[in-house]
Each structure stands twice: as C-alpha cells, then as structure tokens.
Enzyme design. Structure first.
Site, PDB file in Angstrom:
ATOM      1  CG  PHE A  52      -2.087  -0.959   1.087  1.00  0.00           C
ATOM      2  CD1 PHE A  52      -3.073  -0.749   0.137  1.00  0.00           C
ATOM      3  CD2 PHE A  52      -2.184  -2.072   1.913  1.00  0.00           C
ATOM      4  CE1 PHE A  52      -4.147  -1.628   0.002  1.00  0.00           C
ATOM      5  CE2 PHE A  52      -3.260  -2.959   1.789  1.00  0.00           C
ATOM      6  CZ  PHE A  52      -4.239  -2.735   0.838  1.00  0.00           C
ATOM      7  CG  ASP A 110      14.710   0.870  12.342  1.00  0.00           C
ATOM      8  OD1 ASP A 110      13.491   0.938  12.084  1.00  0.00           O
ATOM      9  OD2 ASP A 110      15.158   0.513  13.453  1.00  0.00           O
ATOM     10  CG  LEU A 138       6.665   2.000   8.934  1.00  0.00           C
ATOM     11  CD1 LEU A 138       7.406   2.195  10.250  1.00  0.00           C
ATOM     12  CD2 LEU A 138       7.648   1.771   7.801  1.00  0.00           C
ATOM     13  CE1 TYR A 234      -4.378  -8.435  10.271  1.00  0.00           C
ATOM     14  CE2 TYR A 234      -6.022  -6.977  11.228  1.00  0.00           C
ATOM     15  CZ  TYR A 234      -4.831  -7.154  10.559  1.00  0.00           C
ATOM     16  OH  TYR A 234      -4.090  -6.060  10.205  1.00  0.00           O
ATOM     17  CE  LYS A 243      -2.968  -2.883  11.101  1.00  0.00           C
ATOM     18  NZ  LYS A 243      -1.971  -1.957  10.483  1.00  0.00           N
TER      19      LYS A 243
HETATM   20  P1  NAI Z   1       4.358  -4.408   2.952  1.00  0.00           P
HETATM   21  O1  NAI Z   1       5.123  -5.488   3.631  1.00  0.00           O
HETATM   22  O2  NAI Z   1       4.112  -4.523   1.499  1.00  0.00           O
HETATM   23  O3  NAI Z   1       5.068  -2.984   3.190  1.00  0.00           O
HETATM   24  C1  NAI Z   1       5.760  -2.668   4.344  1.00  0.00           C
HETATM   25  C2  NAI Z   1       6.648  -1.460   4.123  1.00  0.00           C
HETATM   26  O4  NAI Z   1       7.264  -1.116   5.373  1.00  0.00           O
HETATM   27  C3  NAI Z   1       7.796  -1.668   3.133  1.00  0.00           C
HETATM   28  O5  NAI Z   1       7.994  -0.479   2.398  1.00  0.00           O
HETATM   29  C4  NAI Z   1       8.997  -1.897   4.053  1.00  0.00           C
HETATM   30  O6  NAI Z   1      10.260  -1.560   3.483  1.00  0.00           O
HETATM   31  C5  NAI Z   1       8.652  -0.962   5.178  1.00  0.00           C
HETATM   32  N1  NAI Z   1       9.327  -1.254   6.435  1.00  0.00           N
HETATM   33  C6  NAI Z   1       9.218  -2.339   7.228  1.00  0.00           C
HETATM   34  N2  NAI Z   1       9.991  -2.198   8.328  1.00  0.00           N
HETATM   35  C7  NAI Z   1      10.590  -0.993   8.232  1.00  0.00           C
HETATM   36  C8  NAI Z   1      11.490  -0.252   9.054  1.00  0.00           C
HETATM   37  N3  NAI Z   1      11.921  -0.719  10.214  1.00  0.00           N
HETATM   38  N4  NAI Z   1      11.905   0.955   8.611  1.00  0.00           N
HETATM   39  C9  NAI Z   1      11.488   1.459   7.421  1.00  0.00           C
HETATM   40  N5  NAI Z   1      10.621   0.817   6.627  1.00  0.00           N
HETATM   41  C10 NAI Z   1      10.181  -0.387   7.022  1.00  0.00           C
HETATM   42  O7  NAI Z   1       3.003  -4.282   3.774  1.00  0.00           O
HETATM   43  P2  NAI Z   1       1.538  -3.752   3.449  1.00  0.00           P
HETATM   44  O8  NAI Z   1       0.637  -4.918   3.389  1.00  0.00           O
HETATM   45  O9  NAI Z   1       1.538  -2.744   2.360  1.00  0.00           O
HETATM   46  O10 NAI Z   1       1.218  -3.039   4.844  1.00  0.00           O
HETATM   47  C11 NAI Z   1       1.223  -1.649   5.040  1.00  0.00           C
HETATM   48  C12 NAI Z   1       0.133  -1.308   6.036  1.00  0.00           C
HETATM   49  O11 NAI Z   1      -1.133  -1.651   5.473  1.00  0.00           O
HETATM   50  C13 NAI Z   1       0.243  -2.077   7.363  1.00  0.00           C
HETATM   51  O12 NAI Z   1      -0.116  -1.228   8.410  1.00  0.00           O
HETATM   52  C14 NAI Z   1      -0.797  -3.171   7.194  1.00  0.00           C
HETATM   53  O13 NAI Z   1      -1.283  -3.658   8.413  1.00  0.00           O
HETATM   54  C15 NAI Z   1      -1.867  -2.411   6.423  1.00  0.00           C
HETATM   55  N6  NAI Z   1      -2.864  -3.232   5.749  1.00  0.00           N
HETATM   56  C16 NAI Z   1      -2.510  -4.327   4.999  1.00  0.00           C
HETATM   57  C17 NAI Z   1      -3.488  -5.119   4.414  1.00  0.00           C
HETATM   58  C18 NAI Z   1      -3.131  -6.317   3.589  1.00  0.00           C
HETATM   59  O14 NAI Z   1      -4.009  -7.144   3.344  1.00  0.00           O
HETATM   60  N7  NAI Z   1      -1.918  -6.457   3.119  1.00  0.00           N
HETATM   61  C19 NAI Z   1      -4.922  -4.800   4.541  1.00  0.00           C
HETATM   62  C20 NAI Z   1      -5.170  -3.573   5.272  1.00  0.00           C
HETATM   63  C21 NAI Z   1      -4.175  -2.850   5.871  1.00  0.00           C
HETATM   64 NA    NA Z   2       3.497  -0.451   2.408  1.00  0.00          NA
END
Ligand code: NAI
Ligand code: NA
Length: 395
Positions: A52, A110, A138, A234, A243
């Site tokens: 996202f 980080d 994140l 969840y 959350k």
């Molecule tokens: P993702 O794993 O694709 O993206 C995570 C991002 O965080 C990446 O850019 C990564 O490099 C960065 N990251 C992780 N640790 C880090 C750190 N210590 N320092 C800097 N950057 C760091 O995950 P996604 O799914 O896009 O999740 C993003 C948000 O969306 C989360 O809050 C998640 O709970 C939420 N979300 C996800 C859903 C899903 O089905 N995937 C549904 C609804 C919400």
């Molecule tokens: Na993301």
C-alpha cells in the site's frame, strides 16, 4: 544471470528486477489512465517500497504530480545477489518519476530510529521546505524503541483462548486444520509497541515541531478489520490490539494537527496479498476465496486500485466520509453483505480437493510471485539480467 524464484515458507529469497520494474510501470499506467487527483504536492511516504505504501507513492506522483520522499527498509544488491523487491520497486519508481520531471528521493533504513527520522526531516527541510501529506504504511515484525533501545517483536496470536480453523499452504494447495495458541506474557504489549501508533505519533510530532507540515496537511495510516471468520487471529488478536492503538492514535495526532488546520485518518483497506499478509495464518485461505468472489462480481482491486480510489473518492474529494469510529472505509466492497455471505459459504466447503475450483488459489499464487517480480506478464524471464541486478538507481 537468469533469476528464478526460490521460496522458503511464505517468503521468496530472490527477486526479479525487470519484473519489479514492470509492476511499477503497470501501477503508473493505472494511475495515468484515471483523471488527475486534486491532491497533495509534497508527500512523505513511510513504508514506501511495497504494498500500500508504494501504491500511495505512485498515486501521489502520477495522480497529482507530487514530489515524493520515500522511507523504507530494503536490501540492496550484493555480489551478484538480487536486492529485495522493494529496492528495485523504489529504484524504478525514481527512474520513472525523474523521467516525468518529478522530484523523488528515498531514504533506506530503520524508520523507527532517531537517525532515519533526522535524515528525513533534514531532507524535507533542504529540498521541499514542507510536506502536505504523510502516509504511514509500515509493516514490520520488530521495532527497536528509539528511547530505550528495547527490541520488541510482534506476534500473530489470538487472545484468551486458542483458535482452531483451516488454512492453506498456497504453494501446495493443501488445506489443513491449524490451532494457534493464545498470547502469553507481554505478547499483546509487544505487538502494540511494534504495530501500534507510537511511532506514527513520533514522526508527526517531530515534523510538526520543526515546522515541516504545511497548513492543511493530512496524514493517513492503514488498518484492517476483515470478517468474523478471521477475527480471533486478526482483529480480536494481538495484531488487532495494535490496530486499535493505531486507530486511537489518529485522534491524538488529529488534535495536534488542528493548530495547522490539518487532519489525521486511518483508512481501513482491503485484504490483499503482500509480504506482510502472506505471513498471517488463515488469511491466505480467506484471500483466495475472497478473490474468487470479488473477481466474479467484477469488484476485485489490487493495492493501486485501492489507493487510487482512496485518494480520489475519499481523501481528496469534497468531503471525507468516515464510519462511526472516524475511520475511512475503502474495504467497503470486501465487506459488502453479498460478498461476505458467499465467502462464508465457500469457507465451509473449502478442502484440498475443492479449493482449486471454489477458490482463486492461482490468483493468490500469481500475486505472491508478482510481489517479487515473478510471473509478471510481458517480462522475458529467459533474458540475462546482470546489469539490471546491480542497478545503481538509488543513492
Ligand atoms: P508491505 O510489507 O508490502 O510494506 C511494508 C513497508 O514497510 C515496506 O515499504 C517496508 O520496506 C517498510 N518497512 C518495514 N519495516 C521498516 C522499518 N523498520 N523501517 C522502514 N521501513 C520499514 O506491507 P503492506 O501490506 O503494504 O502493509 C502496510 C500497512 O497496510 C500495514 O499497516 C498493514 O497492516 C496495512 N494493511 C494491509 C493489508 C493487507 O491485506 N496487506 C490490509 C489492510 C491494511
Ligand atoms: Na506499504
């Protein structure tokens, strides 16, 4: 060099640069195919390299001609080993943004640390002056607290009692029963420390204190709710408590932002295949059934479609409709009664034998491999990618 996927459990150890490039280009094309969004012009995306967050960066840049700074934690290429996919996504995003005459810089490190916050604030100060949108996206299993140095680990567990349900190994298609033991000790607090709102608030306080937020700035973090089916693991489990904390933090940040006419939101997004969600038990089975139902109804969306709709129809429309808890809902199509009723019915029937026909396991798998740049239409995987692997596009 030819790169092939090498998986271990729910992670893929390799990534394909050309496939990641194509994914970025496809997302950009989606945004360009829609009308312009009257959105922010200077955008900070924390967690900008995949999922996202990447979609938010692309929507800002190519939907509103925004300058973007992306913060993420990714692995650069080393000695002939490919980088992590988010590295390539970001390198190719920057390339495309620069070609379009848009400012785009990235900070790899980080985001929870003081150092990375300092670097980011300094970059905003030097190059943009202020930002008018901050996306907090994140997803991390660990967080080292910047003040105490304590390293917290988040867990994905039910609270109170163990949870039994089915799950699928999407590599083999085998549906099996699992039982997940409930949280113990500090599991809940640790998960809140990693995935709750404290770090988001730290970012926003630092930005506001140093005058780096323009009048009328907005900030958005992403949350998830989902169906009753997955509730124990969840929304009512450890991650759900984080959350809840994140959602409560939106109100605190919103109060601070009133001084500059700003707003803080949580947007509840749809369940999608990302690196973060493939690690959660039960969710892959739910997603494969959900995809089947939503695709049949013609209402399936990926990250880019979700974020485009979030920006166009919610965040930057005349009003920003929210639910009774102040949250933006872009999971509205996932949560539709007809969709959920059908998924619940299929859930009962799901077995190793039935899943290939009643679920969209192929769609799940394709999306999973796509995250790492594999199985992307239009990419020639027999072509040598030596030069691409070590792309120096990111400073
Ligand atoms: P993702 O794993 O694709 O993206 C995570 C991002 O965080 C990446 O850019 C990564 O490099 C960065 N990251 C992780 N640790 C880090 C750190 N210590 N320092 C800097 N950057 C760091 O995950 P996604 O799914 O896009 O999740 C993003 C948000 O969306 C989360 O809050 C998640 O709970 C939420 N979300 C996800 C859903 C899903 O089905 N995937 C549904 C609804 C919400
Ligand atoms: Na993301």
């Amino acid at each position: 060099m030819i790169i092939e996927p090498r998986t271990r459990g729910f992670i893929c150890l390799t990534s394909h640069p050309t496939g990641c490039q194509q994914n970025v280009i496809d997302q950009i094309e989606h945004i360009k195919s829609k009308r312009a969004i009257n959105g922010a012009k200077k955008v900070l995306v924390i967690g900008a390299s995949t999922g996202f967050g990447l979609a938010s960066r692309i929507t800002s840049a190519f939907g509103s001609d925004a300058a973007t700074i992306g913060v993420f934690f990714e692995k650069p290429p080393s000695a002939g080993r490919p980088a992590s996919p988010g590295w390539y996504n970001s390198a190719f995003f920057e390339e495309e943004a620069h070609k379009a005459g848009l400012y785009a810089k990235s900070i790899n490190g980080d985001a929870f640390s003081k150092e990375i916050k300092r670097q980011t604030l300094d970059l905003i100060k030097a190059d943009l002056g202020q930002v008018d949108l901050v996306i907090y996206s994140l997803a991390s299993p660990v967080r080292t607290h910047p003040e105490t140095g304590v390293k917290y680990k988040s867990v994905l567990k039910p609270i109170g009692s163990s949870y039994k349900n089915k799950t699928v190994d999407f590599h083999t298609g085998v549906v099996s029963d699992i039982s997940i033991e409930p949280a113990v000790g500090d599991d809940v607090d640790n998960t809140i420390a990693v995935m709750g709102g404290e770090d988001w608030k730290m970012w926003m306080d630092a930005l506001q204190e140093e005058g780096l937020l323009a009048n009328g700035s907005k900030t958005v973090a992403y949350s998830y709710i989902g169906p009753a089916l997955t509730e124990p693991v969840y929304r009512k489990g450890t991650i759900g408590r984080a959350k809840d904390h994140l959602e409560a933090t939106a109100f605190e940040i919103g109060d601070s932002l009133k001084a500059i006419g700003g707003e803080a939101y949580v947007s509840v997004n749809k369940a999608l295949v990302t690196q973060a969600s493939s690690a959660i038990p039960v969710i892959p089975l739910y997603i494969s059934l959900l995809y089947k139902v939503m695709k049949e109804k013609g209402i399936h969306e990926g990250c880019i479609e979700q974020i485009q709709r979030l920006f166009q129809d919610r965040l930057y429309s005349d009003s920003t409709p929210t639910d009774d808890q102040g949250r933006i809902r872009i999971d509205d199509w996932e949560m539709r009664d007809d969709v959920q009723a059908q998924v619940a019915e299929l859930w009962e029937k799901a077995t190793t034998e039935t899943l290939p026909s009643i679920g969209d396991l192929e769609g799940y798998k394709k999306d999973f491999f796509n995250l790492f740049g594999f199985m992307v239409p239009g990419v020639d995987y027999d072509k040598d990618v030596n030069e691409m692997v070590e792309i120096a596009g990111l400073q």
